[in-house]
Design an enzyme around this catalytic site. Structure first.
Site, short mmCIF file in Angstrom:
data_model
loop_
_atom_site.label_atom_id
_atom_site.label_comp_id
_atom_site.label_asym_id
_atom_site.label_seq_id
_atom_site.Cartn_x
_atom_site.Cartn_y
_atom_site.Cartn_z
N ASN A 14 0.86 -1.36 0.19
CA ASN A 14 0.10 0.19 -0.12
C ASN A 14 0.83 1.32 0.09
O ASN A 14 0.49 2.19 -0.54
CB ASN A 14 -1.04 0.09 1.21
CG ASN A 14 -2.11 -0.72 0.77
OD1 ASN A 14 -2.93 -0.60 0.34
ND2 ASN A 14 -2.19 -2.04 1.47
N ASN A 102 -6.23 5.38 8.36
CA ASN A 102 -5.73 3.82 8.41
C ASN A 102 -6.65 3.19 7.40
O ASN A 102 -7.91 3.47 6.96
CB ASN A 102 -6.33 3.43 9.92
CG ASN A 102 -5.64 1.66 9.97
OD1 ASN A 102 -4.73 1.32 9.41
ND2 ASN A 102 -6.50 0.83 10.34
N HIS A 104 -7.96 -0.63 6.88
CA HIS A 104 -8.39 -1.96 7.36
C HIS A 104 -8.76 -2.98 6.63
O HIS A 104 -9.90 -2.69 5.73
CB HIS A 104 -9.46 -1.83 8.43
CG HIS A 104 -9.62 -2.96 9.27
ND1 HIS A 104 -8.43 -3.61 10.14
CD2 HIS A 104 -10.38 -3.90 9.43
CE1 HIS A 104 -9.00 -4.65 10.84
NE2 HIS A 104 -10.01 -4.88 10.22
N ASP A 145 -9.40 0.73 15.27
CA ASP A 145 -10.38 0.59 14.26
C ASP A 145 -11.70 1.06 14.56
O ASP A 145 -12.64 0.57 14.11
CB ASP A 145 -10.65 -0.90 14.07
CG ASP A 145 -9.33 -1.41 13.65
OD1 ASP A 145 -8.49 -0.82 12.88
OD2 ASP A 145 -9.06 -2.70 14.08
C1 GAR Z 1 -2.84 -4.32 4.32
O1 GAR Z 1 -3.81 -5.62 3.94
C2 GAR Z 1 -3.44 -3.63 5.21
O2 GAR Z 1 -5.03 -3.57 4.97
C3 GAR Z 1 -3.47 -4.49 6.52
O3 GAR Z 1 -2.30 -5.10 6.49
C4 GAR Z 1 -1.81 -5.21 5.06
C5 GAR Z 1 -0.45 -4.50 5.02
O4 GAR Z 1 -0.11 -4.91 3.79
N1 GAR Z 1 -3.68 -3.58 7.55
C6 GAR Z 1 -4.10 -4.16 8.93
O5 GAR Z 1 -4.45 -5.28 9.05
C7 GAR Z 1 -4.53 -3.13 10.05
N2 GAR Z 1 -5.26 -3.60 11.10
P1 GAR Z 1 1.13 -3.92 3.09
O6 GAR Z 1 2.30 -3.73 4.02
O7 GAR Z 1 1.56 -4.98 1.92
O8 GAR Z 1 0.66 -2.46 2.64
#
Ligand code: GAR
Length: 188
Positions: A14, A102, A104, A145
């Site tokens: 992301n 954020n 989620h 959250d």
């Molecule tokens: C993503 O899927 C994000 O939505 C999630 O962690 C991943 C990070 O991936 N976030 C959570 O679970 C927060 N509670 P990335 O490091 O490849 O962006």
């Protein structure tokens, strides 16, 4: 120019998407990456893109002062949490009121709260035989959250979808929508 700090703990897909999409814009730039996990992919993305990156220990993050100083030093206006698996403390929330966002990987209020992150979310969605999942982009407050929701996007799930398939569908939504919501909705 609006300056973003992206905080993450993982692979940084992301963060990279936001970095890449910010390159075409004159109104916003990613000015800082902060990560609490040594060797996480997000740090490599920062380095590859010439963005200052700082790894902070969990105890440094707990005290909040070092983080606040760093954000000030880099003239950060907004904080984006992109897979950041630490709670944001009250001092940071107060210093950035309604300026922390954020993502989620589920449709909050379902599957949120402490311990609900990454594959744990998709495993729980699978176990409960949900027919939908998705993403929630929301403001951050001092409770996991629970900040006001900015946008949600839904993926239809098939009965045959395994947790990895649910994750793929959710990640596709993240790639399609997170930067756009930040740039076109939140920062406008
Ligand atoms: C993503 O899927 C994000 O939505 C999630 O962690 C991943 C990070 O991936 N976030 C959570 O679970 C927060 N509670 P990335 O490091 O490849 O962006």
């Amino acid at each position: 120019m609006i300056r973003l700090a992206i905080l993450g703990s993982g692979s940084g897909s992301n963060a990279l998407n936001i970095i890449e999409q910010s390159k075409d814009r004159k109104d916003v730039q990613v000015g800082l990456i902060i990560c609490n996990v040594a060797g996480a992919g997000i740090l490599q993305h920062a380095q590859n893109n010439g963005i200052p990156a700082v790894q902070m220990s969990n105890s440094e993050l707990n005290s909040e002062l070092a983080l606040l100083d760093l954000l000030k030093e880099h003239h950060i206006d907004w904080i984006i949490l992109a897979g950041f698996l630490r709670k944001i403390g009250s001092n940071i929330c107060q210093a950035f009121p309604n300026k922390i966002i954020n993502i989620h990987p589920a449709l909050l209020p379902k599957y949120g709260g402490k311990g609900m992150y990454g594959h744990f979310v998709h495993d729980a969605v699978f176990q409960n035989k949900e027919t939908q999942s998705g993403i929630t982009i929301h403001y951050v407050n001092e409770h996991y959250d629970e900040g006001n929701i900015i946008a949600q996007f839904t993926a239809e799930l098939a009965p045959t979808d395994l947790p990895k398939d649910i994750e793929s569908k959710v990640r596709a939504l993240e790639m399609a929508h997170f930067p756009t919501v930040i740039f076109e909705t939140v920062l406008k």
